[in-house]
Design an enzyme around this catalytic site. Structure first.
Site, PDB file in Angstrom:
ATOM      1  N   ASP A 148       8.751 -27.715   3.789  1.00  0.00           N
ATOM      2  CA  ASP A 148       9.317 -28.821   4.585  1.00  0.00           C
ATOM      3  C   ASP A 148       9.077 -30.152   3.873  1.00  0.00           C
ATOM      4  OD1 ASP A 148      10.283 -30.458   6.553  1.00  0.00           O
ATOM      5  OD2 ASP A 148       8.644 -30.091   7.960  1.00  0.00           O
ATOM      6  N   GLU A 182      11.999 -39.107   7.035  1.00  0.00           N
ATOM      7  CA  GLU A 182      12.499 -38.186   8.073  1.00  0.00           C
ATOM      8  C   GLU A 182      11.384 -37.859   9.055  1.00  0.00           C
ATOM      9  OE1 GLU A 182      13.465 -34.166   9.892  1.00  0.00           O
ATOM     10  OE2 GLU A 182      11.703 -34.831   8.813  1.00  0.00           O
ATOM     11  N   ASP A 211      17.051 -28.357   5.807  1.00  0.00           N
ATOM     12  CA  ASP A 211      15.676 -28.763   6.096  1.00  0.00           C
ATOM     13  C   ASP A 211      14.855 -27.502   6.345  1.00  0.00           C
ATOM     14  OD1 ASP A 211      13.379 -30.064   6.782  1.00  0.00           O
ATOM     15  OD2 ASP A 211      14.245 -31.230   8.422  1.00  0.00           O
ATOM     16  N   HIS A 309       3.973 -28.354   8.854  1.00  0.00           N
ATOM     17  CA  HIS A 309       3.287 -29.643   8.982  1.00  0.00           C
ATOM     18  C   HIS A 309       1.779 -29.563   8.764  1.00  0.00           C
ATOM     19  CE1 HIS A 309       6.722 -31.986  11.204  1.00  0.00           C
ATOM     20  NE2 HIS A 309       7.056 -31.517  10.009  1.00  0.00           N
TER      21      HIS A 309
HETATM   22 ZN   LIG Z   1      11.720 -31.253   7.583  1.00  0.00          ZN
END
Ligand SMILES: [Zn+2]
Length: 345
Positions: A148, A182, A211, A309
């Site tokens: 990501d 983003e 994405d 994340h």
């Molecule tokens: Zn992303």
């Protein structure tokens, strides 16, 4: 943006009323008809090139950048700048002249301002019909962001490389976009769309977004452009984008699932502006369903990307075969619209 002048509020009110009226009548009345008919034929050399491209090279470069800059590549940091320099170098080597589009955004309660930028690179071709193919270049603060969205960046870079190397003339212009910030509220793509003049807005035929292309327990998700599975009313032409992707995946015998336009990535501002949107996604914290596992492999009941994340979203967190499949599909869609012909009105 947060600071709104009186005029901006009036414009926003007028827009809200217009949208409400459009919704009331059950149609997006302000939208112009989708102007392109996608080119139908498949491009075997491109497919072969994109299925065999070296995505790991880009991912390793972005990992090294994160490692050397405090473990991330988030907006406003040296890690983001170095990521941009890497992308610009690849684009220049391929023959493009990338430009930076600067923007500033607020952050948190103390409204600290952060400077960032998008990186944009255009093909030749008639700008009257512009196709924006984008991936966000920044990571979250908590990790290197290799799936990501280093994976999406790698896919767009290889498509750009192939388009340049093929030397073929495109009927329509392709703008490759690497969005900043983003992860801070879709700021780069939002400000890109906000800064379009009316003419540029009219020339922007569609946005293809990628994405998270290589989630380790991922699935091939195509955005639901016709609203058949998640409802809503995506801008006119979004259905054609979904169809181009679905036809491609069915031709290469790879099953796909639909995913919603839930505002989770950079298509959002284009969608809000009534521009046709579509794209690919391999899944984040959502669990892989039994159907997905049966049809596409992987483990049901486990997140598509358990490192979403997190600091473990590193080079080992990417399914490179999946990146290649997604890149080839995105390349196909890019060319289908880049070579698309004007629709008869
Ligand atoms: Zn992303």
């Amino acid at each position: 943006m947060r600071a709104t002048s009186g005029k901006a509020v009036l414009v926003a009110l007028a827009l809200a009323v217009t949208l409400a009226v459009a919704v009331w009548f059950g149609a997006a009345a302000s939208q112009s008809p989708f102007p392109l008919v996608p080119h139908p034929t498949s491009n075997a050399p491109m497919r072969q090139a994109l299925e065999n491209a070296d995505y790991a090279e880009h991912l390793a470069a972005l990992q090294e950048i994160a490692d050397g800059n405090g473990g991330n590549r988030t907006a406003g940091t040296s890690g983001y700048s170095a990521s941009a320099e890497y992308v610009e170098e690849v684009l220049r080597d391929a023959g493009y002249a990338p430009v930076r589009q600067p923007f500033t955004f607020g952050h948190g309660r103390d409204a600290e301002r952060i400077d960032s930028f998008n990186v944009l690179a255009d093909t030749a071709g008639d700008g009257a019909h512009t196709i924006v193919v984008g991936a966000h270049l920044d990571s979250v603060r908590d990790g290197p962001g290799i799936n990501d969205n280093g994976s999406g960046v790698a896919a767009v870079l290889e498509i750009a490389r192939w388009v340049a190397a093929s030397g073929g003339e495109l009927r329509n212009r392709v703008r490759f976009a690497f969005w900043g910030a983003e992860e801070d509220g879709l700021e780069g793509s939002k400000q890109y769309v906000e800064q379009l003049t009316d003419d540029e807005r009219d020339q922007t035929v569609l946005n293809l977004n990628i994405d998270m292309a290589g989630s380790p327990n991922g699935a091939r998700f195509v955005h639901d452009g016709d609203g058949s599975e998640f409802g809503g009313r995506p801008p006119e032409g979004s259905d054609q984008i979904e169809k181009v992707f679905r036809d491609y995946f069915s031709a290469v015998e790879l099953p796909v699932e639909a995913t919603a336009f839930d505002g989770g990535s950079d298509y959002d501002a284009f969608q809000d502006a009534g521009i046709a949107v579509g794209g690919l996604f391999a899944g984040d914290v959502g669990m892989k369903s039994a159907t997905e596992a049966e049809e596409q492999g992987g483990e049901a009941g486990v997140a598509h990307d358990p490192c979403y994340h997190r600091s473990c979203d590193d080079v080992d967190n990417v399914d490179l075969d999946l990146v290649a499949e997604m890149a080839a599909a995105l390349g196909h869609a890019t060319m289908a619209f880049a070579q698309g012909t004007p629709a008869t009105q």
